[in-house]
Design a protein around this motif. Structure first.
Motif, PDB file in Angstrom:
ATOM      1  N   CYS A  32       0.841  -1.200   0.000  1.00 15.03           N
ATOM      2  CA  CYS A  32       0.000   0.000   0.000  1.00 15.03           C
ATOM      3  C   CYS A  32       0.878   1.252   0.000  1.00 15.03           C
ATOM      4  CB  CYS A  32      -0.896   0.029   1.242  1.00 15.03           C
ATOM      5  SG  CYS A  32      -1.944  -1.419   1.436  1.00 15.03           S
ATOM      6  N   LYS A  33       0.319   2.332  -0.508  1.00 10.27           N
ATOM      7  CA  LYS A  33       0.971   3.631  -0.389  1.00 10.27           C
ATOM      8  C   LYS A  33       0.417   4.327   0.848  1.00 10.27           C
ATOM      9  CE  LYS A  33       2.246   6.195  -3.679  1.00 10.27           C
ATOM     10  NZ  LYS A  33       2.438   7.097  -4.836  1.00 10.27           N
ATOM     11  N   VAL A  34       1.268   5.099   1.514  1.00  8.79           N
ATOM     12  CA  VAL A  34       0.830   5.861   2.688  1.00  8.79           C
ATOM     13  C   VAL A  34       1.357   7.284   2.573  1.00  8.79           C
ATOM     14  CG1 VAL A  34       0.848   6.069   5.200  1.00  8.79           C
ATOM     15  CG2 VAL A  34       0.903   3.787   4.149  1.00  8.79           C
ATOM     16  N   THR A  35       0.465   8.247   2.695  1.00 14.07           N
ATOM     17  CA  THR A  35       0.867   9.636   2.888  1.00 14.07           C
ATOM     18  C   THR A  35       0.629   9.944   4.353  1.00 14.07           C
ATOM     19  OG1 THR A  35       0.313  10.285   0.619  1.00 14.07           O
ATOM     20  CG2 THR A  35       0.416  12.033   2.258  1.00 14.07           C
ATOM     21  N   ASN A  56      19.645  11.603   8.904  1.00 13.67           N
ATOM     22  CA  ASN A  56      18.857  12.567   8.128  1.00 13.67           C
ATOM     23  C   ASN A  56      17.488  12.005   7.849  1.00 13.67           C
ATOM     24  OD1 ASN A  56      17.711  14.315   6.299  1.00 13.67           O
ATOM     25  ND2 ASN A  56      19.640  14.708   5.236  1.00 13.67           N
ATOM     26  N   ILE A  57      16.482  12.617   8.461  1.00 14.54           N
ATOM     27  CA  ILE A  57      15.119  12.107   8.324  1.00 14.54           C
ATOM     28  C   ILE A  57      14.624  12.133   6.883  1.00 14.54           C
ATOM     29  CG2 ILE A  57      13.931  14.296   8.762  1.00 14.54           C
ATOM     30  CD1 ILE A  57      11.925  12.756  10.410  1.00 14.54           C
ATOM     31  N   ASP A  58      15.106  13.104   6.102  1.00 12.71           N
ATOM     32  CA  ASP A  58      14.634  13.189   4.720  1.00 12.71           C
ATOM     33  C   ASP A  58      15.047  11.965   3.909  1.00 12.71           C
ATOM     34  OD1 ASP A  58      13.278  15.576   4.949  1.00 12.71           O
ATOM     35  OD2 ASP A  58      15.111  16.740   4.757  1.00 12.71           O
ATOM     36  N   ASP A  59      16.200  11.362   4.265  1.00 11.29           N
ATOM     37  CA  ASP A  59      16.594  10.136   3.584  1.00 11.29           C
ATOM     38  C   ASP A  59      15.581   9.033   3.855  1.00 11.29           C
ATOM     39  OD1 ASP A  59      18.809  11.389   2.678  1.00 11.29           O
ATOM     40  OD2 ASP A  59      20.156  10.591   4.213  1.00 11.29           O
ATOM     41  N   HIS A  60      15.102   8.983   5.102  1.00  4.52           N
ATOM     42  CA  HIS A  60      14.129   7.955   5.461  1.00  4.52           C
ATOM     43  C   HIS A  60      12.824   8.172   4.702  1.00  4.52           C
ATOM     44  CE1 HIS A  60      16.397   7.941   9.538  1.00  4.52           C
ATOM     45  NE2 HIS A  60      17.051   7.288   8.607  1.00  4.52           N
ATOM     46  N   GLU A  61      12.485   9.417   4.484  1.00  4.79           N
ATOM     47  CA  GLU A  61      11.208   9.714   3.871  1.00  4.79           C
ATOM     48  C   GLU A  61      11.200   9.496   2.367  1.00  4.79           C
ATOM     49  OE1 GLU A  61      10.146  13.552   5.316  1.00  4.79           O
ATOM     50  OE2 GLU A  61      10.274  12.896   7.380  1.00  4.79           O
ATOM     51  N   SER A  62      12.337   9.064   1.838  1.00  2.00           N
ATOM     52  CA  SER A  62      12.382   8.760   0.412  1.00  2.00           C
ATOM     53  C   SER A  62      11.809   7.375   0.128  1.00  2.00           C
ATOM     54  CB  SER A  62      13.830   8.851  -0.093  1.00  2.00           C
ATOM     55  OG  SER A  62      14.609   7.865   0.538  1.00  2.00           O
ATOM     56  N   SER A  63      11.344   6.703   1.187  1.00  2.00           N
ATOM     57  CA  SER A  63      10.682   5.412   0.987  1.00  2.00           C
ATOM     58  C   SER A  63       9.637   5.524  -0.118  1.00  2.00           C
ATOM     59  CB  SER A  63       9.986   4.997   2.296  1.00  2.00           C
ATOM     60  OG  SER A  63       8.994   4.034   2.041  1.00  2.00           O
ATOM     61  N   LYS A  64       9.648   4.540  -1.000  1.00  5.46           N
ATOM     62  CA  LYS A  64       8.745   4.604  -2.156  1.00  5.46           C
ATOM     63  C   LYS A  64       7.280   4.528  -1.743  1.00  5.46           C
ATOM     64  CE  LYS A  64      12.023   2.564  -5.409  1.00  5.46           C
ATOM     65  NZ  LYS A  64      12.356   1.367  -6.202  1.00  5.46           N
ATOM     66  N   MET A  65       6.999   3.884  -0.626  1.00  4.37           N
ATOM     67  CA  MET A  65       5.606   3.634  -0.259  1.00  4.37           C
ATOM     68  C   MET A  65       5.076   4.598   0.806  1.00  4.37           C
ATOM     69  SD  MET A  65       5.204   1.336  -2.407  1.00  4.37           S
ATOM     70  CE  MET A  65       3.561   0.715  -2.156  1.00  4.37           C
ATOM     71  N   ILE A  66       5.952   5.262   1.542  1.00  7.45           N
ATOM     72  CA  ILE A  66       5.508   6.205   2.577  1.00  7.45           C
ATOM     73  C   ILE A  66       6.073   7.587   2.278  1.00  7.45           C
ATOM     74  CG2 ILE A  66       5.473   6.769   5.039  1.00  7.45           C
ATOM     75  CD1 ILE A  66       5.773   3.870   5.695  1.00  7.45           C
ATOM     76  N   ARG A  67       5.187   8.541   2.199  1.00 11.70           N
ATOM     77  CA  ARG A  67       5.589   9.928   1.954  1.00 11.70           C
ATOM     78  C   ARG A  67       5.096  10.780   3.113  1.00 11.70           C
ATOM     79  NH1 ARG A  67       2.661  14.071  -1.726  1.00 11.70           N
ATOM     80  NH2 ARG A  67       4.138  15.790  -1.777  1.00 11.70           N
ATOM     81  N   PHE A  68       5.947  11.653   3.621  1.00  5.55           N
ATOM     82  CA  PHE A  68       5.596  12.508   4.748  1.00  5.55           C
ATOM     83  C   PHE A  68       5.256  13.909   4.258  1.00  5.55           C
ATOM     84  CE2 PHE A  68       7.695   9.004   6.649  1.00  5.55           C
ATOM     85  CZ  PHE A  68       7.255   8.917   7.956  1.00  5.55           C
TER      86      PHE A  68
END
Length: 454
Positions: A32-35, A56-68
């Motif tokens: 699933c995708k999650v925003t 670096n949190i922004d690196d974590h947020e590059s997850s293909k399925m979860i966007r912050f």
């Protein structure tokens, strides 16, 4: 048809953010995708904590399925965000129109996989109203026990039966059982007590909206832990224990404080089942004399200890160590990865405020509890630990509500000498963890939820 796309929105405290991020990670693993929507203020706090850990949190947020993504909470940076009702009102006033625009923008970026379900935690039901107007499915994640949720659902009946008055205040001192096979509850410990009439009215309306618009009530629990409460409504969907490890980078974005990692190396040097772990979560504030008494108690106990003394939250003036405190048998830290700590073989017991997330983590670590509840649902959670599951003991207060160092020392010795409690803790750990294994009930429920979203 596209894949399920969830818009996940927690209330602003870590006790809501953590379980929703963990569940978002699970949904991502299911394709699933999650925003994930955070407030600008909380996002900045999390980023600063991650940066201070050379992460670096922004690196974590590059997850293909979860966007912050973020929206403002309507408060100024210097405003006191410990006033929950003020925060709730500000968010409810500021965010709805901005949220509709954000959903429109997110959908424009990925038209094939538009937001198909809104997932909000309790206290944020206005979000479900926005989703309903836009024709989007809605579900709720309740970060407390199912029994805590049931107590809110039963408010009209509690008033009708004369257990509480129309402002939510208990009418007499008694223990009640809301539904068959549920734990006994003291009305003076209902989770709205001591927060005033306005907060009580807020959660009454919150519950009405949840009943009207949330098709599923997800909870970080299992049938093994709460068979009575979970049988009250067919809308309950236990998906616990939410035990995504901190190795999953997305979890880092939920921590508001820098985690001390040196304590894991220190624990490695301790004997198995020897360390007393002490932590009171992200919100509980201890009065200064009680804090000093706890410090002296940890000196008295003939055991190594690991004590989390949380920074900030305006409680630094209370966290003053007494001059007599040596602390040479233990280690004091500001914040930790609690799941890792509670699964470490050196931990012997957990002195806890009994917040539900901590309870689940302790149960999954097979660790006996020494209960020190402060407010809201924590007294009910203590009942589960001491009276239902029988995996811990309660610290008794004197006539002034004070817990003495002798009481703490005595109860730690009793707890660690009770083989029955340790054995039950181990069995409860195995039964609870099975739910998220292959073919486990919670695993099946998550599949059911994902299929519903499709």
């Amino acid at each position: 048809m596209g894949i399920p796309h969830f818009l996940a929105i927690p209330f602003l405290s870590t006790s809501h953010i953590n379980p929703l991020i963990q569940f978002s990670n699970i949904l991502a693993k299911h394709g699933c995708k999650v925003t994930f929507l955070n407030t600008e203020f909380n996002h900045k706090r999390a980023k600063n904590a991650a940066a201070s850990q050379a992460d670096n949190i922004d690196d974590h947020e590059s997850s293909k399925m979860i966007r912050f993504v973020t929206l403002p909470d309507g408060l100024d940076p210097e405003d006191d965000r410990s006033d929950n009702l003020r925060v709730l009102r500000s968010v409810k006033k500021t965010m709805p129109s901005l949220l509709a625009k954000l959903i429109e923008d997110v959908n424009a970026l990925d038209f094939e996989n538009r937001i198909s379900c809104i997932l909000a935690t309790f206290n944020m039901s206005w979000i479900l109203e926005v989703g309903h107007k836009l024709g989007i499915k809605c579900a709720a994640l309740f970060p407390f026990s199912a029994a805590g949720f049931i107590s809110v659902q039963f408010i009209p009946k509690l008033i009708q039966d004369g257990i509480i008055d129309s402002d939510g205040n208990p009418t007499k001192s008694q223990e009640i059982q809301i539904a068959p096979n549920m734990p006994m509850m003291n009305p003076k410990h209902f989770l709205w007590c001591n927060f005033g009439k306005d907060f009580f009215n807020y959660i009454v309306q919150e519950m009405k909206t949840m009943e009207l618009l949330a098709e599923w009530w997800l909870c970080n629990s299992t049938y093994d832990l709460e068979p009575g409460a979970l049988s009250v409504s067919p809308r309950f969907l236990p998906i616990g224990p939410l035990m995504e490890t901190d190795n999953n980078n997305n979890n880092k974005s939920s921590s508001f404080w820098k985690e001390d990692t040196t304590c894991l190396e220190w624990l490695d040097q301790q004997q198995p089942q020897s360390v007393v772990y002490v932590s009171f979560g992200s919100l509980a504030v201890m009065e200064s004399n009680q804090f000093k008494e706890l410090a002296l108690a940890l000196d008295l106990i003939d055991k190594p200890f690991l004590w989390v003394v949380r920074p900030g939250n305006n409680d630094d003036k209370n966290n003053v160590f007494p001059n007599e405190f040596h602390g040479n048998k233990g280690k004091t830290v500001s914040w930790v990865s609690q799941k890792k700590i509670l699964n470490h073989p050196s931990i012997s017991c957990f002195i806890s405020h009994c917040g539900w997330n901590s309870i689940i983590e302790g149960v999954c670590g097979g660790v006996p509890f020494l209960c020190w509840p402060f407010s809201i649902d924590q007294f009910l959670d203590k009942t589960y630990i001491c009276d239902v599951w029988k995996v811990g003991m309660e610290l008794d207060r004197d006539q002034n509500g004070f817990i003495s160092k002798e009481e703490i020392r005595m109860k730690v010795e009793q707890l660690l000498g009770d083989e029955g409690i340790r054995e039950r803790s181990s069995k409860l750990k195995e039964a609870t963890r099975k739910n998220v294994g292959e073919g486990g009930q919670s695993s099946k429920n998550i599949e059911k939820f994902v299929n519903w979203a499709k």
